[in-house]
Design an enzyme around this catalytic site. Structure first.
Site, mmCIF file in Angstrom:
data_model
loop_
_atom_site.group_PDB
_atom_site.id
_atom_site.type_symbol
_atom_site.label_atom_id
_atom_site.label_comp_id
_atom_site.label_asym_id
_atom_site.label_seq_id
_atom_site.Cartn_x
_atom_site.Cartn_y
_atom_site.Cartn_z
ATOM 1 N N GLU A 1 11.389 -2.869 -8.990
ATOM 2 C CA GLU A 1 11.650 -1.764 -7.907
ATOM 3 C C GLU A 1 11.864 -0.536 -8.568
ATOM 4 O OE1 GLU A 1 10.946 -2.352 -4.812
ATOM 5 O OE2 GLU A 1 11.392 -4.250 -4.384
ATOM 6 N N ALA B 1 0.681 -1.152 0.101
ATOM 7 C CA ALA B 1 -0.029 0.176 0.096
ATOM 8 C C ALA B 1 0.760 1.143 0.005
ATOM 9 C CB ALA B 1 -0.947 -0.021 1.200
#
Length: 415
Positions: A377, A183
């Site tokens: 990433e 999140a």
């Protein structure tokens, strides 16, 4: 705020100090877990700190007093969030460290204040909450019905739709892009919706994108974890998991391949809590059902941060059968990302990770469904760049990097 950590679970996967060091650290675990409550830093300044423990003993001691963990322990150390009392304890113990973010809560508060007074009309000039993401997906599909349409893949634990936008000119090679498993990684949400936007609008004027859409079909899921994402906006900027039971499940540890292996925890308080069983969560079941009912050739799971392209396996050190193909495509993706703005994106086989990550989406989509899977990433390269609170002026260039990687991936798949 972070949650107490299951030190035993973290130490299970840690190999940086070898077996002797591991057992030395484990001898301290029973004592150190009593420090967890003492490490809570309510009311104190919390800093993000890169710690360089010299032994498993020091690693265990560090994790025991941490409020949160921002990186996996590796030979380079570990980034943790420490309150003032815990930082003083670390300093007194002589463990090498350096502060990379002086006050993580002030950083989040400044971001919240800025978002409350957004003035820019440019949609990608700042971060967007869940309602804004949904509205933008609606707009893209409404304004470009020939290439985009909306789908609901399932519903979250709290009943929210897990929405996807499909983009294609009739192409058959399935490519899934997702973000927001975690999140607090807001840039991992912005990049997939930005890629959807660039693909849809580029269809009108970009021959490269048009050719890709003739051959490929993209299913883009900006927010896999809608409950956690909303909670990170309303309550806790650094919340990572879902909202099951108030403690949450780490969706990136809930897939079946490598479930329960190193880098995951059976403790609901842990940020890496894997859930009661593989696919216990409706969010991961929605992704599973998508792959099981359609032919998907490639999968990119966006996260932040550290600027690296990772391919399987993450749960074990063995090489995947398609290692050569993975390495070649990852090189093309990384090269394109670097070319966009000069920012380096390293390439890392999951087998080279110091601590494994069992139960990830990519290991499952590759191991069970045969999709070439990559975990990207995004920015920043380190916590010193703000960590999860990436400055908004970096959204657009990060989108450029994300799109560049996906175009290279798509062309590799349709040749």
């Amino acid at each position: 705020m972070g949650v107490p950590l299951n030190i035993t679970e973290w130490m299970k996967g840690y190999v940086g100090f070898g077996a002797t060091g591991w057992w030395a650290g484990m001898a301290l675990v029973a004592t150190l877990v009593t420090l967890v409550a003492a490490g809570s830093s309510t009311g104190s300044v919390r800093a993000a700190v890169r710690v360089e423990p010299r032994s498993a003993r020091e690693l265990a001691a560090t994790l025991a007093i941490a409020d949160d963990v921002w990186s996996e322990p590796s030979s380079d150390g570990v980034v943790v969030v420490l309150g003032s009392p815990a930082l003083a304890r670390l300093r007194a113990g002589g463990t090498p460290y350096r502060v990379v973010v002086e006050d993580v809560d002030a950083l989040a508060a400044n971001e919240r204040a800025r978002l409350a007074h957004r003035a820019s009309a440019a949609w990608f000039a700042d971060y967007r909450d869940a309602d804004e993401i949904d509205a933008y997906m609606d707009r893209l599909a409404s304004e470009h019905p020939s290439v985009a349409h909306l789908r609901v893949l399932g519903r979250s634990f709290e009943g929210r739709p897990i929405r996807a936008i499909e983009v294609s000119r009739g192409g058959k090679v399935g490519i899934v892009l997702d973000g927001g498993h975690h999140a607090r990684e807001w840039i991992s949400v912005m990049v997939p919706i930005c890629i959807a936007d660039r693909l849809v609008t580029g269809d009108d004027h970009d021959p490269r994108i048009r050719a890709i859409l003739d051959a490929a079909r993209f299913v883009i899921i900006p927010v896999v974890n809608p409950d956690g994402y909303r909670y990170s906006w309303t309550t806790d900027r650094y919340w990572r998991k879902t909202r099951r039971g108030g403690y949450g499940v780490d969706l990136s540890r809930n897939y079946s391949v490598g479930w329960g292996e190193a880098g995951s925890s059976d403790d609901p308080r842990s940020p890496n809590y894997r859930g009661e069983r593989p696919f216990s969560e409706p969010e991961t079941r929605a992704i599973r059902d998508l792959f099981e009912h359609e032919t998907i050739a490639a999968h990119v799971d966006f996260h932040s941060f550290s600027q690296v392209v990772v391919y399987p396996w993450s749960y074990q050190r063995a090489d995947p059968p398609d290692r050569a193909r993975f390495a070649a495509i990852a090189d093309r993706m990384s090269t394109a990302m670097v070319a966009a703005h000069g920012q380096r994106y390293a390439i890392r086989p999951g087998s080279e990770l110091q601590v494994g990550a069992g139960g990830t989406a990519g290991d499952w989509s590759y191991g069970v469904r045969g999709a070439l899977a990559f975990l990207v990433e995004l920015r920043p390269s380190s916590a010193a760049g703000g960590g999860f609170v990436l400055p908004p002026e970096q959204i657009a260039p990060t989108c450029d990097e994300g799109l560049a990687s996906i175009l290279e991936l798509a062309e590799s798949m349709i040749r």
